[in-house]
Design a protein around this motif. Structure first.
Motif, PDB file in Angstrom:
ATOM      1  N   ALA A 238     -26.773  11.892 162.697  1.00 47.03           N
ATOM      2  CA  ALA A 238     -28.102  11.586 163.223  1.00 47.03           C
ATOM      3  C   ALA A 238     -28.016  10.637 164.410  1.00 47.03           C
ATOM      4  CB  ALA A 238     -28.971  10.988 162.123  1.00 47.03           C
ATOM      5  N   ALA A 239     -27.052   9.712 164.370  1.00 49.32           N
ATOM      6  CA  ALA A 239     -26.877   8.782 165.481  1.00 49.32           C
ATOM      7  C   ALA A 239     -26.412   9.503 166.743  1.00 49.32           C
ATOM      8  CB  ALA A 239     -25.884   7.694 165.095  1.00 49.32           C
ATOM      9  N   GLU A 240     -25.706  10.613 166.558  1.00 44.47           N
ATOM     10  CA  GLU A 240     -25.190  11.371 167.694  1.00 44.47           C
ATOM     11  C   GLU A 240     -26.237  12.307 168.294  1.00 44.47           C
ATOM     12  OE1 GLU A 240     -21.814  13.470 166.270  1.00 44.47           O
ATOM     13  OE2 GLU A 240     -20.601  11.673 165.926  1.00 44.47           O
ATOM     14  N   VAL A 241     -27.013  12.966 167.452  1.00 43.96           N
ATOM     15  CA  VAL A 241     -27.916  14.013 167.951  1.00 43.96           C
ATOM     16  C   VAL A 241     -29.382  13.627 167.877  1.00 43.96           C
ATOM     17  CG1 VAL A 241     -26.248  15.766 167.238  1.00 43.96           C
ATOM     18  CG2 VAL A 241     -28.156  15.210 165.718  1.00 43.96           C
ATOM     19  N   GLY A 242     -29.686  12.525 167.192  1.00 43.76           N
ATOM     20  CA  GLY A 242     -31.080  12.132 167.015  1.00 43.76           C
ATOM     21  C   GLY A 242     -31.606  12.606 165.679  1.00 43.76           C
ATOM     22  N   GLU A 243     -32.250  11.718 164.958  1.00 41.35           N
ATOM     23  CA  GLU A 243     -32.740  12.074 163.629  1.00 41.35           C
ATOM     24  C   GLU A 243     -33.722  13.238 163.672  1.00 41.35           C
ATOM     25  OE1 GLU A 243     -34.307   8.722 161.581  1.00 41.35           O
ATOM     26  OE2 GLU A 243     -32.585   7.459 162.060  1.00 41.35           O
ATOM     27  N   GLU A 244     -34.497  13.286 164.759  1.00 44.76           N
ATOM     28  CA  GLU A 244     -35.495  14.352 164.862  1.00 44.76           C
ATOM     29  C   GLU A 244     -34.860  15.730 165.001  1.00 44.76           C
ATOM     30  OE1 GLU A 244     -34.474  13.023 169.008  1.00 44.76           O
ATOM     31  OE2 GLU A 244     -34.819  12.052 167.059  1.00 44.76           O
ATOM     32  N   ASN A 245     -33.572  15.758 165.336  1.00 44.62           N
ATOM     33  CA  ASN A 245     -32.876  17.032 165.512  1.00 44.62           C
ATOM     34  C   ASN A 245     -32.054  17.433 164.286  1.00 44.62           C
ATOM     35  OD1 ASN A 245     -33.750  17.421 168.245  1.00 44.62           O
ATOM     36  ND2 ASN A 245     -32.282  15.841 168.874  1.00 44.62           N
ATOM     37  N   MET A 246     -32.105  16.640 163.242  1.00 39.66           N
ATOM     38  CA  MET A 246     -31.380  16.978 162.024  1.00 39.66           C
ATOM     39  C   MET A 246     -32.165  18.020 161.223  1.00 39.66           C
ATOM     40  SD  MET A 246     -28.538  15.225 161.933  1.00 39.66           S
ATOM     41  CE  MET A 246     -28.032  15.168 160.212  1.00 39.66           C
ATOM     42  N   LYS A 247     -31.463  19.033 160.770  1.00 37.09           N
ATOM     43  CA  LYS A 247     -32.084  20.084 159.962  1.00 37.09           C
ATOM     44  C   LYS A 247     -31.828  19.880 158.472  1.00 37.09           C
ATOM     45  CE  LYS A 247     -31.717  23.625 163.572  1.00 37.09           C
ATOM     46  NZ  LYS A 247     -31.149  24.960 163.924  1.00 37.09           N
ATOM     47  N   SER A 248     -30.704  19.277 158.142  1.00 31.67           N
ATOM     48  CA  SER A 248     -30.325  19.140 156.740  1.00 31.67           C
ATOM     49  C   SER A 248     -31.030  17.963 156.087  1.00 31.67           C
ATOM     50  CB  SER A 248     -28.810  18.959 156.620  1.00 31.67           C
ATOM     51  OG  SER A 248     -28.402  17.756 157.252  1.00 31.67           O
ATOM     52  N   GLU A 249     -31.068  18.029 154.772  1.00 30.95           N
ATOM     53  CA  GLU A 249     -31.587  16.940 153.951  1.00 30.95           C
ATOM     54  C   GLU A 249     -30.579  16.640 152.858  1.00 30.95           C
ATOM     55  OE1 GLU A 249     -35.521  18.024 152.696  1.00 30.95           O
ATOM     56  OE2 GLU A 249     -36.193  18.424 154.753  1.00 30.95           O
ATOM     57  N   MET A 250     -30.825  15.566 152.099  1.00 34.47           N
ATOM     58  CA  MET A 250     -29.896  15.162 151.051  1.00 34.47           C
ATOM     59  C   MET A 250     -30.595  15.113 149.706  1.00 34.47           C
ATOM     60  SD  MET A 250     -27.508  12.173 152.715  1.00 34.47           S
ATOM     61  CE  MET A 250     -28.886  11.097 153.108  1.00 34.47           C
ATOM     62  N   ALA A 251     -29.838  15.417 148.659  1.00 35.58           N
ATOM     63  CA  ALA A 251     -30.386  15.366 147.307  1.00 35.58           C
ATOM     64  C   ALA A 251     -29.335  14.823 146.352  1.00 35.58           C
ATOM     65  CB  ALA A 251     -30.826  16.755 146.864  1.00 35.58           C
ATOM     66  N   TRP A 252     -29.813  14.216 145.260  1.00 34.42           N
ATOM     67  CA  TRP A 252     -28.968  13.767 144.181  1.00 34.42           C
ATOM     68  C   TRP A 252     -29.186  14.664 142.962  1.00 34.42           C
ATOM     69  CZ3 TRP A 252     -30.518  10.785 148.089  1.00 34.42           C
ATOM     70  CH2 TRP A 252     -29.635   9.830 148.606  1.00 34.42           C
ATOM     71  N   PHE A 253     -28.190  14.717 142.106  1.00 34.04           N
ATOM     72  CA  PHE A 253     -28.300  15.515 140.891  1.00 34.04           C
ATOM     73  C   PHE A 253     -29.041  14.724 139.809  1.00 34.04           C
ATOM     74  CE2 PHE A 253     -24.491  17.025 143.146  1.00 34.04           C
ATOM     75  CZ  PHE A 253     -24.795  18.380 143.266  1.00 34.04           C
ATOM     76  N   GLU A 254     -29.145  15.302 138.632  1.00 36.86           N
ATOM     77  CA  GLU A 254     -29.849  14.639 137.546  1.00 36.86           C
ATOM     78  C   GLU A 254     -29.156  13.337 137.155  1.00 36.86           C
ATOM     79  OE1 GLU A 254     -29.789  17.450 134.400  1.00 36.86           O
ATOM     80  OE2 GLU A 254     -27.604  17.440 134.197  1.00 36.86           O
ATOM     81  N   ALA A 255     -29.892  12.483 136.497  1.00 34.56           N
ATOM     82  CA  ALA A 255     -29.396  11.157 136.139  1.00 34.56           C
ATOM     83  C   ALA A 255     -28.074  11.228 135.381  1.00 34.56           C
ATOM     84  CB  ALA A 255     -30.433  10.423 135.293  1.00 34.56           C
ATOM     85  N   GLY A 256     -27.096  10.434 135.842  1.00 34.32           N
ATOM     86  CA  GLY A 256     -25.808  10.347 135.182  1.00 34.32           C
ATOM     87  C   GLY A 256     -24.820  11.421 135.542  1.00 34.32           C
ATOM     88  N   ASP A 257     -25.223  12.390 136.357  1.00 36.95           N
ATOM     89  CA  ASP A 257     -24.321  13.480 136.721  1.00 36.95           C
ATOM     90  C   ASP A 257     -23.169  12.935 137.556  1.00 36.95           C
ATOM     91  OD1 ASP A 257     -24.393  16.689 136.759  1.00 36.95           O
ATOM     92  OD2 ASP A 257     -23.567  15.971 138.664  1.00 36.95           O
ATOM     93  N   VAL A 258     -21.968  13.437 137.283  1.00 38.77           N
ATOM     94  CA  VAL A 258     -20.796  12.951 138.011  1.00 38.77           C
ATOM     95  C   VAL A 258     -20.887  13.246 139.504  1.00 38.77           C
ATOM     96  CG1 VAL A 258     -19.409  15.037 137.652  1.00 38.77           C
ATOM     97  CG2 VAL A 258     -18.269  12.823 137.914  1.00 38.77           C
ATOM     98  N   GLY A 259     -21.731  14.210 139.875  1.00 41.28           N
ATOM     99  CA  GLY A 259     -21.937  14.511 141.290  1.00 41.28           C
ATOM    100  C   GLY A 259     -22.598  13.387 142.055  1.00 41.28           C
ATOM    101  N   ASN A 260     -23.149  12.407 141.335  1.00 41.19           N
ATOM    102  CA  ASN A 260     -23.792  11.247 141.955  1.00 41.19           C
ATOM    103  C   ASN A 260     -22.866  10.042 142.045  1.00 41.19           C
ATOM    104  OD1 ASN A 260     -26.132  12.810 141.884  1.00 41.19           O
ATOM    105  ND2 ASN A 260     -26.935  11.808 140.050  1.00 41.19           N
TER     106      ASN A 260
END
Length: 343
Positions: A238-260
């Motif tokens: 985002a610092a390189e291209v500008g936040e307004e140009n970002m297409k992706s978003e981020m998500a977390w898994f369910e509580a306690g999931d090892v993916g977090n």
């Protein structure tokens, strides 16, 4: 239910030999030969020069203590320290992840830090015996392209990515140290069998990348639907291209999931040089903690608020794990290789 963030927003001593065999895969930064002086400390840094050189300059400006640095991968440097043993040439080990720190704790190579330093951070972000302390935090996240999947359809667990429906849609970086630490956490929490099954599914489903940044680029371009990365890569781009140009978003898994998994970068003191302790303490002070928040978009471990569009660190439903347990990485590397994800 997924906690979605909208746009705008560690290796036992026995394991080190196996890890050094893959340091070419995890990559290392430019190296300089340490030449310590009476008023200096020598740091072995697993964090890259591009990232922390300004931070080290600030330390010297504020304290007058000069720094000599050797930059390389955290696993490579941990192996070097184990080889040097009592003749270690560094005063401080600045590791990218807790696993490498745990390995040196097991080998008895760190000096014990005073509690007035270690107590500055929550107990889960430091060694139980005060031999190392975390200085910044990062969370594993699922980066996804909302043009290709609705937030409501995101997986609730990292294990959902083993479903054949994700074939060719999920990106991973199995040679990356952060991914390997995450898989180690999966082994510790879920067991060898479940981890092996998941890795085997990733061989079928995942698109393989070398680095987290490449995964994010592919998500942005719509080449894959989602990818497993550390949260701060979103902000670097985002610092390189500008936040307004970002297409992706981020998500977390369910509580306690090892993916977090929330992992830390941290330091351990290797010598009796008092300036090394000064450095460890300084990294938990306002200058350094603000640097991690504002310049690298990581989490402060002393309570400085995160970037406004990030969830607070204490609200991330990360799994319960002793980060020192990330030390036995050799078995993880073997599982990843056996699954056909690395050479």
């Amino acid at each position: 239910m997924n906690n979605t963030l909208k746009r705008g927003l560690k290796i036992s001593a026995a394991a080190i030999a196996a890890i050094t065999a893959v340091t070419a895969l995890t990559g290392c930064a430019k190296e300089s030969t340490p030449t310590p002086t009476a008023e200096s400390i020598t740091i072995y840094s697993g964090r890259s020069e591009d990232l922390i050189a300004p931070l080290l300059e600030a330390f010297t400006e504020e304290t007058g203590i000069e720094i000599e640095v050797r930059y390389a991968g955290s696993a490579e440097l941990a192996a070097q320290i184990l080889e040097e043993g009592s003749n270690v040439q560094a005063d401080v080990f600045f590791s990218q992840d807790a696993g490498a720190l745990g390995a040196l704790t097991e080998a008895g190579l760190f000096k014990t830090l005073e509690s007035d330093i270690t107590d500055l951070v929550d107990a889960k972000y430091r060694a139980a015996d005060n031999t190392w302390v975390g200085v910044s935090g990062r969370s594993r996240v699922l980066s996804y392209n909302p043009e290709l999947i609705d937030a409501a359809d995101l997986p609730t667990s990292i294990f959902d990515l083993a479903d054949p429906a994700w074939k060719g849609k999920i990106g991973i970086a199995p040679s990356n140290a952060s991914f390997q630490s995450f898989v180690t956490a999966m082994r510790v929490i879920e067991g060898e069998a479940a981890t092996t099954e998941w890795l085997t599914a990733m061989k079928e489903n995942a698109v393989i990348f070398e680095k987290n940044g490449q995964i994010l680029e592919a998500v942005e371009a719509g080449e894959i639907t989602a990818g497993l990365i550390n949260h701060y890569y979103w902000f670097e781009r985002a610092a390189e291209v500008g936040e307004e140009n970002m297409k992706s978003e981020m998500a977390w898994f369910e509580a306690g999931d090892v993916g977090n998994l929330v992992n830390v970068a941290g330091v351990g003191v290797l010598s009796d040089n008092a300036a090394a302790v000064t450095f460890a303490n300084w990294l938990l002070g306002e200058t350094a903690q603000t640097f991690f928040v504002e310049k690298t978009s990581e989490y402060s471990l002393t309570g400085i608020p995160a970037q406004a569009w990030l969830p607070a660190l204490d609200t991330i439903a990360s799994p319960e794990i002793d980060l020192s347990a990330l030390a036995p990485l050799a078995e993880t590397l073997e599982l990843i290789r056996n699954a056909g994800l690395t050479d």
